[in-house]
Design an enzyme around this catalytic site. Structure first.
Site, PDB file in Angstrom:
ATOM      1  N   THR A 160      31.702 133.483  -4.932  1.00  0.00           N
ATOM      2  CA  THR A 160      32.474 133.025  -6.079  1.00  0.00           C
ATOM      3  C   THR A 160      32.250 131.581  -6.496  1.00  0.00           C
ATOM      4  O   THR A 160      32.274 130.684  -5.656  1.00  0.00           O
ATOM      5  CB  THR A 160      33.980 133.103  -5.711  1.00  0.00           C
ATOM      6  OG1 THR A 160      34.209 134.274  -4.989  1.00  0.00           O
ATOM      7  CG2 THR A 160      34.859 132.989  -6.925  1.00  0.00           C
ATOM      8  N   THR A 211      36.715 130.905  -1.830  1.00  0.00           N
ATOM      9  CA  THR A 211      35.477 131.679  -1.906  1.00  0.00           C
ATOM     10  C   THR A 211      35.269 132.344  -0.552  1.00  0.00           C
ATOM     11  O   THR A 211      35.791 131.883   0.460  1.00  0.00           O
ATOM     12  CB  THR A 211      34.289 130.758  -2.293  1.00  0.00           C
ATOM     13  OG1 THR A 211      33.094 131.539  -2.350  1.00  0.00           O
ATOM     14  CG2 THR A 211      34.102 129.612  -1.331  1.00  0.00           C
ATOM     15  N   HIS A 213      35.325 136.026   1.790  1.00  0.00           N
ATOM     16  CA  HIS A 213      35.848 137.391   1.863  1.00  0.00           C
ATOM     17  C   HIS A 213      37.248 137.469   1.281  1.00  0.00           C
ATOM     18  O   HIS A 213      38.226 137.010   1.873  1.00  0.00           O
ATOM     19  CB  HIS A 213      35.822 137.870   3.309  1.00  0.00           C
ATOM     20  CG  HIS A 213      34.433 138.135   3.789  1.00  0.00           C
ATOM     21  ND1 HIS A 213      33.599 137.122   4.223  1.00  0.00           N
ATOM     22  CD2 HIS A 213      33.700 139.269   3.822  1.00  0.00           C
ATOM     23  CE1 HIS A 213      32.416 137.639   4.540  1.00  0.00           C
ATOM     24  NE2 HIS A 213      32.455 138.932   4.297  1.00  0.00           N
TER      25      HIS A 213
HETATM   26  N1  GLY Z   1      35.740 135.993  -3.076  1.00  0.00           N
HETATM   27  C1  GLY Z   1      35.253 137.014  -3.910  1.00  0.00           C
HETATM   28  C2  GLY Z   1      35.638 138.349  -3.517  1.00  0.00           C
HETATM   29  O1  GLY Z   1      35.926 138.614  -2.363  1.00  0.00           O
HETATM   30  O2  GLY Z   1      35.656 139.217  -4.367  1.00  0.00           O
END
Ligand code: GLY
Length: 300
Positions: A160, A211, A213
């Site tokens: 992200t 940003t 998981h």
């Molecule tokens: N951080 C982006 C996602 O897990 O979708």
């Protein structure tokens, strides 16, 4: 510590914010600047976790998530966009043109159509080729490690783009845009478009974006928690540390799990932190335009 300030996740964002900082330092608004930063990443096919270069779900279908925020009453988000290359701009339209804060899926695409945004294919040829290669391997959809170690080899494995800004007038804004986790279950939405999870902005307390998981970040409302801790007096560094520690306490962490945050105070103090080594972030203010290592790395 100084303002104006522009700060963004991962080293790939430095060239983007370097271009935008002079506008922020002149008459540009924080909101315009954070939207433009996300838009540049969204069009860059070499970034495989945001916008047009983004990797699809396990069925080869690409979906985008994004959010913008300037204060608790002023936020907009979209998830599961499938026909528009600038989800961040659709999110801004939600914020500015509706009484709502989030639109989803094909109805969010229809809303973008109504506002004149062009409907386009969003799965790039390069992302399609990567998906086809992954399908051949017949391996589980575990995303690659999120590393930004400057070797170039793993540069494609970032995540992200989250950008935070304070403009010359002192206004604060944040944006967040992602194509979500590679090879995800169709319909999966991560933290990025959920206010308080991947992004939170409160002009009285500060701003944070995440940003990595998304499920881990969502489980503790990560960005909100950081801003709340700053509002109660913590420094950005301590707020990020305590939020990562809370996350580590709650989750049975796997080796592929990575989460990182950047945070700013209304006065322009900033910090970043990550669960594991491998995260970098970019900062532009009147004194510097640099990629930095996070001050907090929970598990080094
Ligand atoms: N951080 C982006 C996602 O897990 O979708």
């Amino acid at each position: 510590m100084s303002t104006p300030l522009l700060i963004s996740t991962w080293s790939f964002s430095l060239p983007i914010i370097e271009v935008e900082f002079p506008k922020l330092a002149a008459a540009g608004t924080a909101l315009d600047v954070v939207e433009r930063c996300a838009r540049v990443a969204e069009l860059d096919e070499s970034i495989d976790s945001v916008g047009f270069g983004g990797l699809p779900d396990r069925e080869g279908r690409c979906t985008f998530d994004a959010a913008v925020m300037t204060s608790p009453p002023e936020s907009g988000a979209v998830c599961g966009i499938e026909r528009h290359r600038h989800p961040v701009s659709v999110a801004r339209l939600v914020m500015e043109q509706t009484e709502h804060s989030m639109l989803v899926g094909s109805l969010a695409d229809d809303f973008a159509d109504e506002h004149g945004l062009p409907s386009q294919t969003i799965l790039s040829e390069s992302a399609k080729l990567k998906w086809e290669a992954w399908k051949q391997t017949n391996t589980p959809p575990i995303p690659p490690p999120l590393l930004d170690d400057g070797t170039g080899e793993l540069f494609g494995s970032h995540d992200t783009i989250g950008t935070l800004a304070i403009d010359a007038g002192g206004a604060m804004a944040g944006s967040c845009s992602s194509s979500g986790m590679a090879w995800k279950v169709p319909g999966r939405v991560g933290d990025s478009p959920i206010i308080g999870h991947g992004l939170y902005v409160d002009p009285l307390r500060g701003a944070a974006t995440g940003t990595g998981h998304g499920e881990l970040i969502s489980g503790i409302c990560g960005s909100f928690l950081i801003v709340e801790l700053m509002g109660r007096g913590a420094s950005p560094e301590d707020a990020i540390h305590d939020t990562l520690a809370r996350l580590a306490e709650c989750w049975p962490l796997k080796k592929e799990h990575q989460v990182a945050f950047v945070a700013i105070t209304p006065e322009g103090k900033y910090a970043a932190g990550s669960l594991r080594p491998g995260f970098k972030y970019a900062v532009c203010d009147v004194n510097q335009q640099v990629v930095l290592d996070p001050t907090v790395v929970l598990h080094s």
